[in-house]
Scaffold this motif. Structure first.
Motif, PDB file in Angstrom:
ATOM      1  N   MET A   1      57.459  39.655  31.071  1.00 28.23           N
ATOM      2  CA  MET A   1      58.608  39.860  30.205  1.00 28.23           C
ATOM      3  C   MET A   1      59.583  38.693  30.393  1.00 28.23           C
ATOM      4  O   MET A   1      59.888  38.293  31.507  1.00 28.23           O
ATOM      5  N   LEU A   2      60.069  38.171  29.313  1.00 28.75           N
ATOM      6  CA  LEU A   2      60.997  37.044  29.334  1.00 28.75           C
ATOM      7  C   LEU A   2      62.427  37.559  29.276  1.00 28.75           C
ATOM      8  O   LEU A   2      62.772  38.351  28.399  1.00 28.75           O
ATOM      9  N   THR A   3      63.240  37.145  30.236  1.00 28.84           N
ATOM     10  CA  THR A   3      64.647  37.523  30.212  1.00 28.84           C
ATOM     11  C   THR A   3      65.470  36.270  29.995  1.00 28.84           C
ATOM     12  O   THR A   3      65.150  35.199  30.513  1.00 28.84           O
ATOM     13  N   ILE A   4      66.509  36.396  29.201  1.00 29.28           N
ATOM     14  CA  ILE A   4      67.383  35.271  28.893  1.00 29.28           C
ATOM     15  C   ILE A   4      68.790  35.627  29.343  1.00 29.28           C
ATOM     16  O   ILE A   4      69.320  36.680  28.992  1.00 29.28           O
ATOM     17  N   ASN A   5      69.374  34.768  30.130  1.00 30.63           N
ATOM     18  CA  ASN A   5      70.749  34.948  30.543  1.00 30.63           C
ATOM     19  C   ASN A   5      71.643  34.681  29.322  1.00 30.63           C
ATOM     20  O   ASN A   5      71.547  33.622  28.691  1.00 30.63           O
ATOM     21  N   VAL A   6      72.492  35.620  28.976  1.00 32.11           N
ATOM     22  CA  VAL A   6      73.328  35.502  27.787  1.00 32.11           C
ATOM     23  C   VAL A   6      74.272  34.308  27.898  1.00 32.11           C
ATOM     24  O   VAL A   6      74.501  33.594  26.918  1.00 32.11           O
ATOM     25  N   ALA A   7      74.792  34.050  29.082  1.00 34.14           N
ATOM     26  CA  ALA A   7      75.700  32.917  29.267  1.00 34.14           C
ATOM     27  C   ALA A   7      74.974  31.597  29.006  1.00 34.14           C
ATOM     28  O   ALA A   7      75.525  30.693  28.369  1.00 34.14           O
ATOM     29  N   VAL A   8      73.744  31.480  29.476  1.00 29.24           N
ATOM     30  CA  VAL A   8      72.968  30.256  29.237  1.00 29.24           C
ATOM     31  C   VAL A   8      72.677  30.108  27.749  1.00 29.24           C
ATOM     32  O   VAL A   8      72.797  29.005  27.188  1.00 29.24           O
ATOM     33  N   LEU A   9      72.320  31.198  27.101  1.00 33.79           N
ATOM     34  CA  LEU A   9      72.060  31.155  25.665  1.00 33.79           C
ATOM     35  C   LEU A   9      73.303  30.720  24.897  1.00 33.79           C
ATOM     36  O   LEU A   9      73.231  29.865  24.006  1.00 33.79           O
ATOM     37  N   LEU A  10      74.464  31.270  25.233  1.00 33.77           N
ATOM     38  CA  LEU A  10      75.703  30.876  24.569  1.00 33.77           C
ATOM     39  C   LEU A  10      76.041  29.414  24.851  1.00 33.77           C
ATOM     40  O   LEU A  10      76.528  28.708  23.967  1.00 33.77           O
ATOM     41  N   ALA A  11      75.789  28.943  26.053  1.00 36.76           N
ATOM     42  CA  ALA A  11      76.045  27.536  26.380  1.00 36.76           C
ATOM     43  C   ALA A  11      75.179  26.621  25.524  1.00 36.76           C
ATOM     44  O   ALA A  11      75.660  25.596  25.008  1.00 36.76           O
ATOM     45  N   VAL A  12      73.924  26.981  25.341  1.00 42.32           N
ATOM     46  CA  VAL A  12      73.030  26.187  24.489  1.00 42.32           C
ATOM     47  C   VAL A  12      73.529  26.192  23.048  1.00 42.32           C
ATOM     48  O   VAL A  12      73.555  25.151  22.382  1.00 42.32           O
ATOM     49  N   ILE A  13      73.962  27.347  22.562  1.00 42.95           N
ATOM     50  CA  ILE A  13      74.478  27.441  21.195  1.00 42.95           C
ATOM     51  C   ILE A  13      75.730  26.582  21.038  1.00 42.95           C
ATOM     52  O   ILE A  13      75.890  25.885  20.030  1.00 42.95           O
ATOM     53  N   VAL A  14      76.626  26.611  22.022  1.00 47.42           N
ATOM     54  CA  VAL A  14      77.853  25.811  21.955  1.00 47.42           C
ATOM     55  C   VAL A  14      77.515  24.324  21.892  1.00 47.42           C
ATOM     56  O   VAL A  14      78.047  23.587  21.059  1.00 47.42           O
ATOM     57  N   VAL A  15      76.625  23.876  22.767  1.00 47.35           N
ATOM     58  CA  VAL A  15      76.244  22.457  22.775  1.00 47.35           C
ATOM     59  C   VAL A  15      75.616  22.076  21.442  1.00 47.35           C
ATOM     60  O   VAL A  15      75.933  21.032  20.865  1.00 47.35           O
ATOM     61  N   TRP A  16      74.743  22.930  20.932  1.00 51.70           N
ATOM     62  CA  TRP A  16      74.087  22.662  19.648  1.00 51.70           C
ATOM     63  C   TRP A  16      75.110  22.582  18.514  1.00 51.70           C
ATOM     64  O   TRP A  16      75.045  21.692  17.668  1.00 51.70           O
ATOM     65  N   ARG A  17      76.082  23.495  18.502  1.00 57.01           N
ATOM     66  CA  ARG A  17      77.086  23.505  17.435  1.00 57.01           C
ATOM     67  C   ARG A  17      78.036  22.313  17.544  1.00 57.01           C
ATOM     68  O   ARG A  17      78.471  21.768  16.532  1.00 57.01           O
ATOM     69  N   LEU A  18      78.376  21.896  18.745  1.00 54.39           N
ATOM     70  CA  LEU A  18      79.303  20.774  18.911  1.00 54.39           C
ATOM     71  C   LEU A  18      78.658  19.421  18.641  1.00 54.39           C
ATOM     72  O   LEU A  18      79.368  18.445  18.407  1.00 54.39           O
ATOM     73  N   ARG A  19      77.344  19.356  18.655  1.00 60.06           N
ATOM     74  CA  ARG A  19      76.661  18.093  18.365  1.00 60.06           C
ATOM     75  C   ARG A  19      76.665  17.768  16.877  1.00 60.06           C
ATOM     76  O   ARG A  19      76.415  16.636  16.487  1.00 60.06           O
ATOM     77  N   ARG A  20      76.930  18.760  16.046  1.00 62.53           N
ATOM     78  CA  ARG A  20      76.945  18.536  14.600  1.00 62.53           C
ATOM     79  C   ARG A  20      78.118  17.644  14.205  1.00 62.53           C
ATOM     80  O   ARG A  20      79.121  17.576  14.898  1.00 62.53           O
ATOM     81  N   ARG A  21      77.988  16.995  13.071  1.00 65.76           N
ATOM     82  CA  ARG A  21      79.057  16.126  12.584  1.00 65.76           C
ATOM     83  C   ARG A  21      80.287  16.948  12.235  1.00 65.76           C
ATOM     84  O   ARG A  21      80.203  18.042  11.694  1.00 65.76           O
ATOM     85  N   THR A  22      81.453  16.405  12.524  1.00 67.94           N
ATOM     86  CA  THR A  22      82.710  17.101  12.274  1.00 67.94           C
ATOM     87  C   THR A  22      82.929  17.335  10.785  1.00 67.94           C
ATOM     88  O   THR A  22      83.433  18.373  10.373  1.00 67.94           O
ATOM     89  N   GLU A  23      82.547  16.378   9.951  1.00 67.67           N
ATOM     90  CA  GLU A  23      82.785  16.492   8.506  1.00 67.67           C
ATOM     91  C   GLU A  23      82.011  17.656   7.897  1.00 67.67           C
ATOM     92  O   GLU A  23      82.394  18.180   6.860  1.00 67.67           O
ATOM     93  N   ALA A  24      80.917  18.055   8.531  1.00 69.50           N
ATOM     94  CA  ALA A  24      80.073  19.103   7.963  1.00 69.50           C
ATOM     95  C   ALA A  24      80.555  20.513   8.316  1.00 69.50           C
ATOM     96  O   ALA A  24      79.970  21.482   7.877  1.00 69.50           O
ATOM     97  N   ARG A  25      81.626  20.636   9.074  1.00 73.11           N
ATOM     98  CA  ARG A  25      82.086  21.951   9.521  1.00 73.11           C
ATOM     99  C   ARG A  25      83.110  22.546   8.574  1.00 73.11           C
ATOM    100  O   ARG A  25      84.039  21.873   8.141  1.00 73.11           O
ATOM    101  N   SER A  26      82.951  23.818   8.293  1.00 69.63           N
ATOM    102  CA  SER A  26      83.954  24.540   7.507  1.00 69.63           C
ATOM    103  C   SER A  26      84.920  25.227   8.477  1.00 69.63           C
ATOM    104  O   SER A  26      84.702  25.245   9.681  1.00 69.63           O
ATOM    105  N   ARG A  27      85.970  25.804   7.942  1.00 65.98           N
ATOM    106  CA  ARG A  27      86.918  26.532   8.797  1.00 65.98           C
ATOM    107  C   ARG A  27      86.234  27.713   9.472  1.00 65.98           C
ATOM    108  O   ARG A  27      86.475  28.002  10.633  1.00 65.98           O
TER     109      ARG A  27
END
Length: 69
Positions: A1-27
């Motif tokens: 069974m695979l377990t995922i630490n929620v904090a690690v998952l959120l950290a990956v999501i944050v890094v992924w979202r912050l790597r996007r171009r600033t101009e492409a972000r909506s409010r």
């Protein structure tokens, strides 16, 4: 069974979202990123790693305050 630490998952999501171009972000995109970062902070805060980060930031802040006097 695979377990995922929620904090690690959120950290990956944050890094992924912050790597996007600033101009492409909506409010809504920016607000969602803030909510995710806050949730990550709440999950990390009570852990030993979170306490260590808080101590380091506290020492940095006090050093800056003393240097400005």
């Amino acid at each position: 069974m695979l377990t995922i630490n929620v904090a690690v998952l959120l950290a990956v999501i944050v890094v992924w979202r912050l790597r996007r171009r600033t101009e492409a972000r909506s409010r809504f995109d920016e607000k969602l990123t803030v909510v995710i970062v806050l949730a990550l902070g709440v999950l990390i805060a009570p852990t030993p790693a979170g306490q260590g980060i808080m101590n380091i930031l506290g020492q940095l802040a006090s050093g800056i305050t003393q240097a400005s006097r």
